[in-house]
Design an enzyme around this catalytic site. Structure first.
Site, PDB file in Angstrom:
ATOM      1  N   TYR A 110      -9.587   4.381   1.179  1.00 55.60           N
ATOM      2  CA  TYR A 110      -8.924   4.854  -0.039  1.00 55.60           C
ATOM      3  C   TYR A 110      -8.879   3.710  -1.032  1.00 55.60           C
ATOM      4  O   TYR A 110      -8.594   2.564  -0.652  1.00 55.60           O
ATOM      5  CB  TYR A 110      -7.502   5.309   0.295  1.00 55.60           C
ATOM      6  N   ASP A 140     -12.632  -4.170  -1.489  1.00 57.44           N
ATOM      7  CA  ASP A 140     -11.332  -3.737  -1.996  1.00 57.44           C
ATOM      8  C   ASP A 140     -10.230  -4.391  -1.152  1.00 57.44           C
ATOM      9  O   ASP A 140      -9.924  -3.934  -0.056  1.00 57.44           O
ATOM     10  CB  ASP A 140     -11.231  -2.206  -1.932  1.00 57.44           C
ATOM     11  N   LYS A 175      -0.943  -4.942  -5.009  1.00 56.43           N
ATOM     12  CA  LYS A 175       0.167  -5.131  -4.064  1.00 56.43           C
ATOM     13  C   LYS A 175       0.713  -6.564  -4.086  1.00 56.43           C
ATOM     14  O   LYS A 175       1.351  -6.976  -5.047  1.00 56.43           O
ATOM     15  CB  LYS A 175      -0.279  -4.695  -2.666  1.00 56.43           C
TER      16      LYS A 175
END
Ligand code: KE4
Length: 431
Positions: free
Chosen positions: A144, A239, A267
């Site tokens: 994702y 990623d 994050k």
């Protein structure tokens, strides 16, 4: 545990916001019941609106590696805010954070700050397509990368290998340029590049997947992706929104010894504030407007408050190096959870990289989406709620990673293992 206030607030939330949440991941869809509403956090703990304390293993889905409300991070945010929330103009803090990112991640020679992981991956894909002039991008099932239209795509029919939308609102046309491949399958990706390599702008992958539960890439897979992209001129995008500064200060790429062309971050890099970043080879980043022609912009990108949180977080991670400590207590947690499952005869396997880990209710190791999807999600839900009753807050889905912070102690880990024994023994007796 009581949840009266949580229920009341959540019922009202559902009248105001779709599903009562501002991100689908929080709605407890995978475990049933209503989300718990929190009003305060400190260190490894969350406090709900019914006055109860939980040991937090979500850490806001990754950012809170230093624990909640680290005094130096809070102080930096307060100071920055008192000098101005956002100017929409260059500030010294952006230079500072950009320098820290470039210093920490060897493959990043130049970086652009954005406001989320989704913005980072969306922008990185646009740069790759703009720089190569190619249109196809490759992602992997079970990975994702945020809610980017072109990545909200499932594997199409095997023959076509072309993607099909996996959300209403994503058009066939958008999905058509996305190829979805099996993760950790060296043969499949090598064959795809043999057939279509010169049409592929980019491959994007999670180096250690968190979004199907914790599934690390094999060394062979990481090397194969690097080789086929190198040979074909496709851009390799790693990623690291979740793994960046999580599994190592230099990200998962530093563990694999791989040098991608671009990296996306989020994050932890924002220290709990909305901040993401994409960066990589200087020649690629020079395509980004206004240096180049690939459009990218954002009102609050690099704002002083978010960069203060991110910069302080990266400074503390570099100064304090919590990674050996995290490795030690997370190995204990992994071993303890596995031993609990084995002792109670529950089919489960724990998989971990650094301070992200998952207890899969699955008899076999999980290496890709096919194997992950065979996990017993009903068992996971029961385990999740049994732990909630004991004040342990795990990710509300089998297909997520749990995160441990530097404020978790060995005692907290033991408390968690003891609670897991209770939950797993109950699961075993319920049959
Ligand atoms: P955000 O847009 O949510 O900041 O980042 C998207 C993203 C990109 N890449 C990876 C590897 C990610 O894990 C994420 C976001 N992760 C989810 C948790 N699995 C965030 C939780 C949520 O969406 O609320």
């Amino acid at each position: 545990m009581i949840h009266d206030q949580s229920l009341k607030i959540y019922q009202h939330a559902k009248e105001l916001m779709p599903g009562g949440v501002n991100s689908a991941a929080r709605a407890f869809g995978a475990v049933g019941g209503s989300p718990i509403v929190f009003e305060r956090a400190k260190g490894p703990h969350l406090f709900d609106v019914d006055g109860q304390q939980y040991l937090d293993y979500i850490g806001s889905w990754g950012p809170m590696i230093l624990g909640h409300c680290h005094p130096e991070v809070v102080d930096a945010v307060q100071r920055a805010a008192s000098e101005g929330m956002t100017y929409g103009a260059p500030t010294p803090r952006e230079n500072r954070l950009a320098e820290q990112i470039i210093d920490a991640v060897d493959s990043i020679e130049m970086v652009r700050l954005v406001n989320s992981g989704t913005e980072a991956t969306m922008s990185a894909l646009r740069v790759a397509r703009g720089a190569t002039g190619r249109e196809k991008v490759v992602k992997f099932a079970g990975n994702y990368h945020g809610h980017v239209d072109s990545l909200l795509v499932s594997a199409g029919s095997a023959a076509a290998t072309l993607g099909v939308p996996n959300s209403p609102g994503v058009t066939e046309g958008t999905a058509r340029d996305t190829v979805v491949m099996p993760y950790n399958d060296c043969g499949a990706i090598a064959q795809l590049f043999q057939e279509q390599g010169d049409e592929i702008a980019a491959v994007i992958l999670e180096p250690v997947v968190g979004n199907m539960g914790t599934v690390p890439a094999t060394e062979a897979f990481m090397t194969t992706v690097r080789d086929v992209t190198e040979k074909s001129g496709a851009v390799m995008i790693v990623d690291e929104v979740m793994t960046g500064f999580r599994v190592a200060f230099g990200g998962a790429q530093s563990l694999y010894g791989v040098r991608p062309d671009m990296t996306t971050l989020g994050k932890i890099v924002g220290g709990g504030m909305p901040l993401g970043a994409f960066g990589g080879r200087r020649d690629l980043m020079q395509h980004v407007l206004p240096a180049g022609k690939v459009f990218q912009a954002g009102t609050l990108s690099g704002n002083p408050v978010a960069t203060a949180a991110g910069s302080t977080t990266l400074r503390l991670l570099k100064e304090q190096d919590p990674y050996p400590y995290l490795e030690d207590i997370c190995a204990k947690l992994e071993t303890g959870l596995q031993a609990a499952a084995d002792q109670h005869g529950v089919a489960a396997v724990t998989q971990r990289v650094g301070s992200m880990l998952t207890l899969f209710f699955n008899p076999n190791p999980v290496t890709d989406w096919d194997s992950a999807s065979r996990s017993n999600t009903d068992h996971y839900s029961k385990y999740f709620w049994k732990l909630i009753e004991q004040g342990i807050y795990m990710p509300c889905s089998q297909f997520e990673a749990l995160f441990v912070s530097a404020t978790h102690t060995e005692a907290h880990v033991q408390e968690t293992i003891d609670a897991a024994h209770q939950a797993l023994s109950q699961l075993a007796s319920d049959g």
